[in-house]
Scaffold this active site. Sequence first.
Site: not given
Ligand code: ADP
Ligand code: MG
Ligand code: MG
Length: 879
Positions: A23, A93, A102, A104, A337, A459, A621, A769, A772, A774, A836, A856
Amino acid sequence: MAYYFGKTKTEGKSNQKQLLGGKGANLADMTSIGLPVPPGFTITTEVCDLYYKHKQKLPPGLMDEVRKNVAILEKETGKKFGDSKLPLLVSVRSGAAASMPGMMNTILNLGLNDEAVVGLANATQNERFAYDSYRRLINMFGDVVSGVDHEHFEVAFAKIKKKYNAKVDNEVPSEGMIELCEAYKDVYKKDYGKPFPQDPLEQLEASIEAVFKSWMQPRAVKYRQVENITGLLGTAVNVQSMVFGNMGDDCGTGVAFTRNPSTGENKFYGEFLVNAQGEDVVAGIRTPLPVAEMPKWNKAIHKRLLEIKDLLESHYKDVQDIEFTIERGALYMLQTRNGKRTGAAAVKIACDMVKEKLIDEKTAVQRIPAGDLTQLLLPSFTPAAKATAKKDGKLLTVGLPASPGAAVGKLAFTASEAVERTHAGEKVLLVRKETNPEDIDGMHLAAGILTSTGGMTSHAAVVARGWGRCCVAGAGDVQIDEKARKIKVGSKTFTHNDVLSIDGSTGEVMLGEIATQEPKLSGDFATVMGWADKYRTLKVRTNADTPADAKRAREFGAEGIGLCRTEHMFFEGDRIVAMRAMILADNLADRKKALKNLLPLQRKDFIGLFTAMKGLPVTIRLLDPPLHEFLPHDAKAQGELAKELNVSPAFVKNRVAQLHEQNPMLGHRGCRLAVTYPEILETQVTAIVEAAIACVEKKIDAQVEIMIPLVGAAAELKMLRDQTQAVIDEVKEAKKFTGKLNILIGTMIEIPRAALTADQIGEQADFFSFGTNDLTQMTFGFSRDDINTFLPDYINNELLAQDPFQSLDVTGVGQLVEMGVTKGRSVKKGLKCGICGEHGGDPASIKFCHTVGLDYVSCSPFRVPIARLAAAQAALRAK
Ligand code: ADP
Ligand code: MG
Ligand code: MG
């Protein structure tokens, strides 16, 4: 310790993911290429590492550096932390090098306090918004940093909603929000024991620490295990100035993929919510709108997003998964990402991007995770069965097609129920309102996932797609009563005992078990396979025991059979009776008689196999398992067998007892059988040679490789090889065959001693051959049949990174393989070597096989395409 990104300066680079997290690196990168990113700074993953190395204490000097960066941020934005006129608010973040959606924590609106909230209200002329932001902060901070139970906040909110007669959050007026903030502060104080901190820097410090803590929280640890994410320092922390999607109806927030992550279609794809803040989209609280409908709301923003799609794709040369927010008509990018995608989408996108000249063939080949091809090889519902089901009124409802595939199962209502019932051998569908990261165990094991709320980017949808697990999300007609273990769809009720079928490609939810079919491999898939074949040097064979399997594997591109386990041929129909008669015989004459009955059956099998694989090598075999495996062990079955063979039950019982071994896997099996009972080898080889001659006479090119298992010493192989050769000569003679037969005699290297003495063994072998399975068993001393009693503890304690029977232990077992190849080829230049074991279909193991120069790999038919792609990737990576 911290890297700034903004107009003032941008210190991070896109290639610093290890240090800044994905990120953070991409926020810096997007800033550099001129995209509208709210400025901020990233605290490195090294700091997280230090935090854990120093008994969970923030390293000295960190907060000084944070204050310095906050000062730059204040200057750049013209706002001040905690200010009563124009307060600076930030988000805190998480973000590791590998994406862990989601798993952390993130805290928004940080910097608000009783004074700043007034400032924010005045500055924006929007009191409701200011207090809405404040209550979100108290809630999130309380939840994430101070461990206040989210439920307590919900209760307080419910009271306010009731008072103002509001059904949803948005209907609570400004006064209500002000009251809510007071109520939330009370909840916080009551539960945590101290008042909500008013000092923004104190808030910031505690939040940074909370994000570091979230790196080790159980769901994050579990996710890394399941996803095999290892070797990371920790999470980075991104402190970023806030932009607001919740200031009114000209604001909003959303998530999108630059292409469709389910199908790969090149069409901008996403969802947004008007007047909402970040997390609302993912959490599935309100149902978002598809981005395609955005022009109706704001044409310019939609157009700008499409421009950004092209810009990002040409910059990253891959599909991007983005998060954005619109504040008063201005668009801000909050994350990008590489987008997770299904196997089918990965194939289509790779092919399309080659056509679009974004990437070249080699990149395309390397881009597709080989293991994900499994999903393309997944079954779907047969159209006829589905049509019938629908005609019969079995279609219950249609949800969102969140992750393709066809899944059939009984209903499980919690993740732990799904885990238990799957372990007990049932097929279940995990049915949830929405899933959350704590459910991943059950999601992983269930045949499919069905949710009643949440969108295509919820999720459940994101995680299921990553795994290729079939998922239907947001099936709103499904009412789930978790306690009663029932669902209601319309007027119909179903329990944990009912079977449903869900189609992850269409979103259909159907009653009963609907027949499934295997996929066709054409179009883009064939293109990718063609590229893979062009770049790989490893050959790919299959493990197959029947002509049907062999044919199937050939269609998948197998270039031979690397392992035909002859014992599997003895279980079918009456054969097992003849086999048992042979095993029970306590004298040579009886045994020979029984073998004579088996011979024609074996010959027929081999003719079938050679015909199916004509022109390609077939490794057969000789009999490998301990004989007692073929015998019945309970009295009733023994009695029946006695009757069938016309002997006394006591005789059968005695003979079974005689054959019993303490450690059968280390006992009388493999080539040891042939040493004791040469007539077994004689029969099998006779069948093979007669089959080969029959084929040659029919002009079928049979390429035969006779493989002698479980050899540990050159002397064993020498003796059995001579016997084999003698039988070959005898059969030729008997058949008066004077033509040419292509028969090699080789061995498996599956006992460590065989690898250690491979130079001696190599003298006697036409090929090696590596068995892996055994070899792993004997190198570790782990019984593969019993490993599950302790493997989970080994994985949990990180004593093993993964199950060594699934992915080859390169460090240990790999040395033996490498030694075997080197020593074997030291006496026989270019000795043909293959593998194998199960590992032959595992991409990481295939990479190793390429590196040590095997000729192979051989794997189950279903995994042949995966192996072809993995082999190409190994070859390209090695360059
Ligand atoms: P996750 O890794 O769980 O997606 P993020 O750090 O991306 O968590 O945050 C989740 C959401 O929070 C983001 O998708 C964004 O919409 C909102 N968010 C995070 N930082 C900001 C920011 N500086 N301004 C506005 N919204 C934010
Ligand atoms: Mg065997
Ligand atoms: Mg995010």
